[in-house]
Design a protein around this motif. Structure first.
Motif, PDB file in Angstrom:
ATOM      1  N   PHE A  23       0.583  -0.572  -0.231  1.00 48.62           N
ATOM      2  CA  PHE A  23       0.194  -0.020  -0.067  1.00 48.62           C
ATOM      3  C   PHE A  23       0.485   1.236  -0.172  1.00 48.62           C
ATOM      4  N   LEU A  24       1.875   1.093   0.704  1.00 52.12           N
ATOM      5  CA  LEU A  24       2.530   2.184   0.524  1.00 52.12           C
ATOM      6  C   LEU A  24       4.002   2.860   0.046  1.00 52.12           C
ATOM      7  N   SER A  25       3.486   1.719  -1.390  1.00 53.15           N
ATOM      8  CA  SER A  25       5.034   1.290  -2.051  1.00 53.15           C
ATOM      9  C   SER A  25       4.704   3.264  -2.950  1.00 53.15           C
ATOM     10  N   ASP A  26       3.727   4.144  -3.237  1.00 55.52           N
ATOM     11  CA  ASP A  26       4.024   4.877  -4.205  1.00 55.52           C
ATOM     12  C   ASP A  26       4.680   6.172  -3.221  1.00 55.52           C
ATOM     13  N   ASP A  27       4.347   5.816  -1.567  1.00 55.01           N
ATOM     14  CA  ASP A  27       4.582   6.925  -0.670  1.00 55.01           C
ATOM     15  C   ASP A  27       6.475   6.856  -0.026  1.00 55.01           C
ATOM     16  N   VAL A  28       6.633   5.298   0.567  1.00 55.86           N
ATOM     17  CA  VAL A  28       8.122   4.969   1.085  1.00 55.86           C
ATOM     18  C   VAL A  28       8.349   4.087   0.608  1.00 55.86           C
ATOM     19  N   ARG A  29       9.783   3.650   0.101  1.00 56.02           N
ATOM     20  CA  ARG A  29      10.180   1.904  -0.401  1.00 56.02           C
ATOM     21  C   ARG A  29       9.815   1.308   1.205  1.00 56.02           C
ATOM     22  N   VAL A  30       9.256   0.423   1.565  1.00 60.16           N
ATOM     23  CA  VAL A  30       9.539  -0.803   2.513  1.00 60.16           C
ATOM     24  C   VAL A  30      10.202  -1.773   2.627  1.00 60.16           C
ATOM     25  N   VAL A  31      11.305  -2.542   3.434  1.00 64.44           N
ATOM     26  CA  VAL A  31      11.268  -3.858   3.387  1.00 64.44           C
ATOM     27  C   VAL A  31      11.671  -4.346   4.327  1.00 64.44           C
ATOM     28  N   LYS A  32      11.519  -6.220   4.541  1.00 62.40           N
ATOM     29  CA  LYS A  32      11.027  -6.189   6.027  1.00 62.40           C
ATOM     30  C   LYS A  32      12.100  -6.707   6.733  1.00 62.40           C
ATOM     31  N   GLN A  33      13.237  -6.102   6.516  1.00 61.88           N
ATOM     32  CA  GLN A  33      14.843  -6.458   7.000  1.00 61.88           C
ATOM     33  C   GLN A  33      15.483  -6.190   6.111  1.00 61.88           C
ATOM     34  N   LEU A  34      17.097  -5.422   6.817  1.00 63.01           N
ATOM     35  CA  LEU A  34      18.050  -4.695   6.498  1.00 63.01           C
ATOM     36  C   LEU A  34      18.597  -6.008   5.284  1.00 63.01           C
ATOM     37  N   PRO A  35      19.359  -5.470   4.614  1.00 62.23           N
ATOM     38  CA  PRO A  35      19.823  -5.999   3.488  1.00 62.23           C
ATOM     39  C   PRO A  35      21.750  -6.494   4.350  1.00 62.23           C
ATOM     40  N   GLN A  36      21.743  -7.640   3.972  1.00 61.36           N
ATOM     41  CA  GLN A  36      23.239  -7.697   4.513  1.00 61.36           C
ATOM     42  C   GLN A  36      23.939  -6.886   3.255  1.00 61.36           C
ATOM     43  N   LYS A  37      25.343  -6.634   4.784  1.00 61.23           N
ATOM     44  CA  LYS A  37      26.524  -5.985   4.253  1.00 61.23           C
ATOM     45  C   LYS A  37      27.279  -6.539   4.386  1.00 61.23           C
ATOM     46  N   GLY A  38      28.247  -6.808   2.584  1.00 61.58           N
ATOM     47  CA  GLY A  38      29.229  -7.549   2.873  1.00 61.58           C
ATOM     48  C   GLY A  38      29.407  -9.113   3.430  1.00 61.58           C
ATOM     49  N   GLY A  39      28.264  -9.624   3.430  1.00 60.36           N
ATOM     50  CA  GLY A  39      27.543 -11.009   3.403  1.00 60.36           C
ATOM     51  C   GLY A  39      27.877 -11.057   4.663  1.00 60.36           C
ATOM     52  N   ARG A  40      27.142 -10.291   5.717  1.00 60.31           N
ATOM     53  CA  ARG A  40      26.664 -10.128   6.841  1.00 60.31           C
ATOM     54  C   ARG A  40      25.659  -9.398   7.047  1.00 60.31           C
ATOM     55  N   PRO A  41      24.926  -9.502   8.261  1.00 67.09           N
ATOM     56  CA  PRO A  41      24.059  -8.945   9.090  1.00 67.09           C
ATOM     57  C   PRO A  41      24.010  -7.267   8.589  1.00 67.09           C
ATOM     58  N   TRP A  42      23.752  -6.377   8.907  1.00 64.99           N
ATOM     59  CA  TRP A  42      24.413  -5.044   8.683  1.00 64.99           C
ATOM     60  C   TRP A  42      23.594  -4.654  10.190  1.00 64.99           C
ATOM     61  N   SER A  43      24.592  -4.056  10.645  1.00 61.62           N
ATOM     62  CA  SER A  43      23.917  -3.419  12.055  1.00 61.62           C
ATOM     63  C   SER A  43      23.614  -2.032  12.292  1.00 61.62           C
ATOM     64  N   PRO A  44      22.645  -1.285  12.368  1.00 60.67           N
ATOM     65  CA  PRO A  44      23.094   0.096  12.571  1.00 60.67           C
ATOM     66  C   PRO A  44      22.886   1.324  13.401  1.00 60.67           C
ATOM     67  N   SER A  45      23.217   1.692  13.494  1.00 64.15           N
ATOM     68  CA  SER A  45      23.719   2.882  14.298  1.00 64.15           C
ATOM     69  C   SER A  45      22.510   3.190  15.059  1.00 64.15           C
ATOM     70  N   ARG A  46      22.989   3.463  16.091  1.00 63.97           N
ATOM     71  CA  ARG A  46      21.227   3.284  17.178  1.00 63.97           C
ATOM     72  C   ARG A  46      21.019   4.773  17.623  1.00 63.97           C
ATOM     73  N   MET A  47      20.232   5.176  17.387  1.00 62.14           N
ATOM     74  CA  MET A  47      20.677   6.699  18.098  1.00 62.14           C
ATOM     75  C   MET A  47      18.606   7.278  18.960  1.00 62.14           C
ATOM     76  N   ARG A  48      18.486   8.193  19.284  1.00 62.10           N
ATOM     77  CA  ARG A  48      17.242   9.366  19.637  1.00 62.10           C
ATOM     78  C   ARG A  48      17.041  10.433  19.023  1.00 62.10           C
ATOM     79  N   VAL A  49      15.499  10.229  19.389  1.00 64.60           N
ATOM     80  CA  VAL A  49      15.387  11.477  18.871  1.00 64.60           C
ATOM     81  C   VAL A  49      14.352  12.612  19.810  1.00 64.60           C
ATOM     82  N   PRO A  50      14.505  13.825  19.555  1.00 62.08           N
ATOM     83  CA  PRO A  50      13.718  14.383  21.053  1.00 62.08           C
ATOM     84  C   PRO A  50      11.819  14.332  20.452  1.00 62.08           C
TER      85      PRO A  50
END
Length: 584
Positions: A177-204
């Protein structure tokens, strides 16, 4: 002579008795004065414990053949009485509809999404609090021109629900349903053949577009994948119209419950419809945790104070407010009896069927007795479904909460007893889909009325309840555009139906030819939306933190030391909110 001799002894005996009579009379007078001093003030009768107050004030008429419910000061009729409105629909609702389609100025996601930017979020709270986070996450991804990873649901905090996104919502529908508004994927792609660990942060909290650009985008440029933790209420209420409409598309169209939840929820609605053409859904919110958090007092004496104080100790920094002040300011849930009296005064008779979404009610059946006396057709999912039917959902608070959400959403009238997350989301949703009646008690005004109800007649009580509830019934334009949480008042996404309005004007003119003298009145009644919305005095304190929000903040800061009530029915919460253990 003999007569006088007989008379004098009689007077002598009388004189000897007078001091004794005087002493006895004086003693009785002192005793009555002492008892009067000890007796409670008449006004204190309203502060008796709920169980005592309930049993003493509301009694069903008995052998005399009376068809009224009798209270100490007034007679509560079984029917709803005469009303100047249709109690099952909002006035002028036919002239308004939800409108959230993107304009031609809103580019397709394929044109703006950067392939090297991924945004993940971890939600917080119960079902409805998490829902707000999911909605806002889609908008945040659009602001950052990033690909959104399907949000992670809160599985570790107070609610202890192991469900993930795909257990609650139809993930394939969400992505499509959201394909025209925002691209959504079920999980992060692998990076260099390994699971990709994102940087974690918080916003106000209430972070706006500029805030995301300044705080998150630089990290995305550098690390390409960011996870925003504790993501609840992290997006401002004030955004561009296009982004607000995107919020509505997510909330009201993209987020669809899974088939098992929809099937069971729709079955509960069907069973309510088999019992009655119309029904009310009541989000009672009279759970022990809710009362403890609110700091309110309902007259249960030392026992109530001990019980609620024990629950409050779960929040180490919870500020204890003056209970009487809380009530005066409209921050306390109404008792079940007060909810029942309000509904009867609004025109709902004893034949009305009520579905109650609630967790454990403080005071149990004794607290519910007055409400059930007023509305004997009283149901919950546990009474209209078998244990076997509910078994697949019973161990998961969010799934049980979703069932109540569906029934409340489909009800003819939704009544909320607080302004938590479930109440806000349902209020906004019901506005968007046709302004279905949504009753929120004007607790600030009703407080005094309930306090002094023994000194008024039922007719006066009814008149004042209906007057106080103007602006709190879910009708069009009740709340000014831009006021309050967007999830509760999605004004940007609600449009007037000019075609229906024009048709009504034509019909009015036709009637005017037959009865010219009533033409103006008829047109005004049909086309004009009454301006009896909330006054500044009556409007709730929108800035007041919600139970769930506060609870989540305290827990996040390590200041909450409680353990979850077994709210399989998670009702102890949100809406029972049955979802957010308490606050949603």
């Amino acid at each position: 002579m003999s007569f006088q001799r007989r008379r004098y002894p009689y007077y002598n005996r009388l004189r000897r008795l007078l001091p004794l009579v005087f002493a006895v009379s004086l003693s009785l007078l002192v005793l009555f004065a002492f008892l009067s001093f000890l007796a409670p003030h008449p006004g204190d009768s309203d502060r008796l414990p709920p169980r005592v107050r309930h049993t003493s004030q509301i009694n069903i008429g008995g052998g005399s053949g009376s068809d009224s419910i009798k209270s100490a000061a007034f007679r509560v009729p079984r029917d709803g009485g005469r009303s100047d409105r249709d109690v099952w629909r909002s006035r002028n609702a036919e002239f308004f509809c939800g409108c959230s389609n993107a304009s031609t100025k809103f580019p397709n996601s394929k044109a703006v999404t950067r392939n090297d930017r991924y945004l993940a979020i971890a939600t917080s709270g119960g079902l409805n609090q998490q829902r707000t986070g999911i909605v806002d996450a889609v908008v945040a991804a659009r602001i950052l021109n990033a690909t959104l990873v399907v949000p992670k649901l809160d599985q570790k905090s107070y609610w202890k629900d192991a469900s993930d996104f795909s257990h609650i919502f139809d993930v394939d529908w969400f992505v499509s349903f959201l394909s025209d508004d925002v691209r959504v994927v079920k999980q992060l792609p692998q990076k260099g053949g390994r699971p990709w660990s994102p940087s974690r942060m918080r916003v106000p909290r209430k972070c706006n577009e500029r805030c995301y650009i300044n705080r998150v985008l630089p990290v995305l440029h550098k690390r390409h994948a960011v996870q925003l933790n504790k993501f609840d209420y992290r997006l401002s209420n004030k955004l561009s119209d296009e982004l607000q409409k995107l919020r509505c598309r997510v909330n009201y169209h993209a987020l669809k419950f899974t088939d098992p939840i929809l099937k069971m929820g729709n079955e509960l609605v069907r069973r309510m419809r088999l019992r009655s053409k119309h029904f009310i859904a009541l989000h009672l919110r009279f759970e022990p945790d809710m009362l403890a958090f609110s700091g309110c007092y309902y007259g249960g004496g030392d026992k109530e104070r001990r019980e609620l104080a024990a629950i409050r100790r779960r929040w180490k920094t919870l500020h204890i407010n003056n209970p009487e002040k809380q009530r005066r300011q409209g921050r306390c849930p109404l008792t079940p009896e007060e909810v029942g009296l309000m509904l009867r005064a609004l025109g709902y008779g004893s034949d009305v069927h009520i579905y109650v979404a609630s967790g454990e009610v403080y005071g149990g059946e004794e607290s519910l007795a007055p409400l059930k006396a007023l509305f004997p057709h009283f149901y919950s999912k546990d009474t209209i479904a078998t244990k076997e039917e509910l078994e697949p959902f019973a161990s998961y608070s969010s799934r049980m909460a979703a069932l109540d959400f569906l029934v409340c959403d489909e009800s003819d009238v939704f009544v909320t007893n607080n302004n938590g997350n479930m109440a806000k989301i349902l209020a906004g949703r019901r506005r968007y889909f046709g302004h279905k009646p949504t009753v929120r008690p004007n607790a600030k005004k009703l407080y005094r009325l309930f306090l002094n109800k023994e000194n008024t007649t039922w007719e006066e009580f009814t008149s004042r309840v209906r007057s106080f509830q103007r602006g709190f019934m879910g009708e069009p334009k009740e709340v000014r555009a831009g006021r309050g949480e967007f999830h509760e008042n999605p004004s940007t996404c609600i449009c007037e139906d000019t075609e229906a309005k024009a048709k009504a004007q034509i019909e009015s003119r036709k009637l005017g030819k037959k009865n010219k003298s009533t033409n103006k009145d008829t047109a005004a009644a049909v086309v004009t939306v009454p301006n009896d919305g909330q006054s500044e005095e009556d409007e709730p304190d929108w800035s007041e933190p919600d139970y769930e929000e506060e609870q989540s903040d305290l827990q996040d800061r390590g200041l909450y030391n409680g353990t979850s009530l077994d709210y399989d029915d998670p009702s102890t919460s949100d809406e029972p909110e049955l979802e957010e253990m308490l606050s949603d």
